[in-house]
Design an enzyme around this catalytic site. Structure first.
Site, PDB file in Angstrom:
ATOM      1  CG  ASP A  93      -0.169   0.212   2.514  1.00  0.00           C
ATOM      2  OD1 ASP A  93       0.801  -0.540   2.762  1.00  0.00           O
ATOM      3  OD2 ASP A  93      -0.511   1.148   3.262  1.00  0.00           O
ATOM      4  CG  ASP A  96       4.037  -0.751   5.205  1.00  0.00           C
ATOM      5  OD1 ASP A  96       3.472  -0.702   4.096  1.00  0.00           O
ATOM      6  OD2 ASP A  96       3.428  -0.600   6.270  1.00  0.00           O
ATOM      7  CE1 TYR A 248      -4.487   2.497   4.930  1.00  0.00           C
ATOM      8  CE2 TYR A 248      -3.008   0.656   5.296  1.00  0.00           C
ATOM      9  CZ  TYR A 248      -3.306   1.833   4.661  1.00  0.00           C
ATOM     10  OH  TYR A 248      -2.438   2.362   3.748  1.00  0.00           O
ATOM     11  CD  GLU A 483       4.116   5.310   4.690  1.00  0.00           C
ATOM     12  OE1 GLU A 483       3.769   5.819   5.767  1.00  0.00           O
ATOM     13  OE2 GLU A 483       4.275   4.079   4.529  1.00  0.00           O
TER      14      GLU A 483
END
Ligand SMILES: *[C@@H]1O[C@H](CO)[C@@H](O)[C@H](O)[C@H]1NC(C)=O
Ligand SMILES: *[C@@H]1O[C@H](CO)[C@@H](O)[C@H](O)[C@H]1NC(C)=O
Ligand SMILES: *[C@@H]1O[C@H](CO)[C@@H](O)[C@H](O)[C@H]1NC(C)=O
Length: 510
Positions: A93, A96, A248, A483
């Site tokens: 996603d 990572d 999440y 990120e």
């Protein structure tokens, strides 16, 4: 030093974005929006191409020979093995190496919507095939994840162990733990979002009949009553899946995903059972945010031209879609979203760019619908014309490309002074030989902490972005600024294609 969770900003209470009808009464002060002088112009076609390339850098599994990201190799080749199933493929996603089902599915749903709403533009730009390939990379994975009735694989990779190792996915030694939802572990959000992704994609791939039918059959009526297998599952085993929390967490609950999935199923099948659900059972609220967690405005925009009424019959979806616009635009009486002095939507730090691209996407998609039905947005008595939505969408995208107080790009490999230290394991680690044993304990001091540019260019990645004061730190350690996420980019593709092909006024040609 262990970095902070890469999901910091994604966990802030999305519930705070929930608008009540009473917001209409708030006495607002217009934020100071810095006027952008001469209309900036960028190479939107280049930004479009690169934005799609970033998704290629996020691919897990066996890469095809057409892979354009030369520093990426095969990874996660044993994903699924712990349960003797094949779960290779799909997407990482963000920075990572975990495959999280909810954001992955949302990425694919929004890519599929993009492929339909901007088909002409993507074709003209020569990018339609690349977008189709990006969708298929996700749907091939979902077909593997959704093989059994009342069961869905929803995540691969132990996020806590993953976050203790700064390693590229090609060499990760971390456990590829498998997570599932089933009749005992509910997960309405993920089940419904996956159904939405497969349904929307089945519409994209209609010309490939067997594939399209496979997707729709998974996502739709295998059951006697004409309700999707997954959708039925989402409805009958209602409950939030907490397994992806704290990375999440679904703060908004699953009503938005149920409405969103039903909307896509209705659009794909035109079956009354979904219309009935949408009209009588679904809960729909006006909110100021469109994101992996909160899909109400997306569904409302899709439903706006269909004249359905939501539960209780009080509000049409058009007026709810209008409420979204009114809450965002600084020049309406009902605006509530904060805008930085430089003009960027700022909901919260950490992947804030997702709201910038998602709003730009919805504004362009909605203004096209408004033109079709020949209606303006109504903010109370104030009519807002579609051209204003397009202008605001352009301003948001331009901000990310370089029209901002820092005069710099927030897209890797694009424009002036682009970011050099994306918070991204693959991009910040040198290419290592296959089988190279990485020492997780040393990985942070070797590859994460040093203040130097990443060795590999993460082309097209849109950064989490600046804070509420337009300040940005191009440091790997500052994950809220640097990120990237797949769903930031997936939602940028439509507006970029429109800017590249339609031109700066963004008006669709007939
Ligand atoms: C929706 O309702 C309005 C007002 O009743 C009508 O003018 C319009 O044609 C309808 N649109 C559709 C798509 O049925
Ligand atoms: C942004 O940076 C400037 C100086 O570079 C500083 O004065 C300002 O307080 C910062 N704003 C925020 C919100 O941190
Ligand atoms: C990241 O950088 C931004 C912008 O300078 C700043 O507001 C924020 O506090 C930084 N975050 C961390 C964790 O250092």
């Amino acid at each position: 030093m262990k970095p902070r969770s890469s999901r910091d900003g994604r966990n802030a209470a999305a519930a705070a974005a929930l608008l009540l009808a009473a917001l209409v009464l708030s006495g607002d002060v217009l934020p100071a929006v810095v006027a952008v002088g001469a209309a900036p112009s960028f190479n939107y076609k280049d930004a479009l191409t690169k934005s799609i390339m970033f998704l290629e850098a996020q691919r897990s599994g066996k890469l095809p020979p057409t892979n354009r990201i030369k520093w990426r190799g095969d990874s996660g080749m044993e994903d699924g093995k712990l349960a003797n199933v094949d779960l290779t493929g799909g997407y990482y996603d963000a920075g990572d190496n975990v495959k999280y089902g909810l954001p992955l599915a949302f990425t694919v749903t929004t890519l599929a919507w993009t492929a339909m709403a901007f088909e002409k533009e993507l074709k003209a730009a020569g990018e339609l095939e690349n977008v189709h390939a990006a969708i298929r990379w996700g749907t091939d994975y979902f077909l593997k994840a959704a093989t059994k009735k009342d069961h869905l694989w929803v995540q691969v990779g132990d996020p806590n162990a993953d976050h203790q190792c700064w390693v590229r996915p090609e060499n990760m030694p971390t456990p590829r733990t498998l997570y599932q939802i089933n009749d005992k572990t509910p997960g309405s959000e993920i089940a419904a979002e996956t159904a939405a992704a497969m349904t929307a994609s089945s519409m994209v791939f209609r010309k490939d009949k067997p594939y399209s039918r496979r997707l729709l059959n998974k996502a739709k009526l295998l059951m006697t009553n004409g309700i999707s297998q997954l959708f039925q599952f989402a409805k009958t085993h209602q409950g939030t899946y907490d397994g992806e929390c704290p990375f999440y967490c679904s703060y908004s609950g699953y009503n938005d995903e149920l409405l969103w999935a039903a909307t896509w199923l209705y659009l794909a099948t035109k079956r009354q059972v979904y219309a009935d659900f949408i009209g009588h059972e679904a809960i729909s609220s006006s909110v100021a945010e469109f994101s992996w967690d909160l899909k109400f405005p997306g569904a409302q925009v899709l439903l706006a031209e269909l004249n359905m009424t939501s539960s209780g019959g009080l509000q049409s979806f058009k007026s709810q879609a209008d409420n979204f616009v009114c809450a965002v635009l600084p020049d309406t009486p009902f605006h509530q979203v904060s805008i930085t002095p430089g003009g960027m939507i700022h909901l919260r730090d950490g992947a804030n760019s997702q709201y910038v691209t998602s709003t730009a996407f919805l504004f362009v998609a909605y203004s096209d619908i408004l033109r079709r039905i020949n209606q303006p947005v109504m903010c109370g008595a104030q009519a807002v014309q579609p051209a204003r939505l397009l202008q605001f969408a352009k301003q948001q995208i331009d901000y990310l490309l370089g029209a901002n107080p820092r005069g710099r790009s927030y897209v890797v490999g694009f424009g002036v002074n682009p970011p050099t230290q994306p918070h991204h394991r693959g991009a910040s680690t040198p290419v290592l030989p296959p089988g190279y044993q990485v020492n997780c304990g040393m990985s942070f001091s070797e590859w994460f902490t040093p203040d130097r540019p990443n060795p590999n260019e993460l082309t097209g990645a849109i950064m989490g972005g600046p804070d509420g004061g337009d300040n940005f730190s191009d440091k790997r350690g500052n994950s809220s600024c640097t990120e990237p996420c797949t769903y930031i980019n997936s939602l940028s593709i439509g507006p970029l294609a429109a800017l590249a092909i339609r031109g700066p006024n963004l008006i669709a040609t007939q």
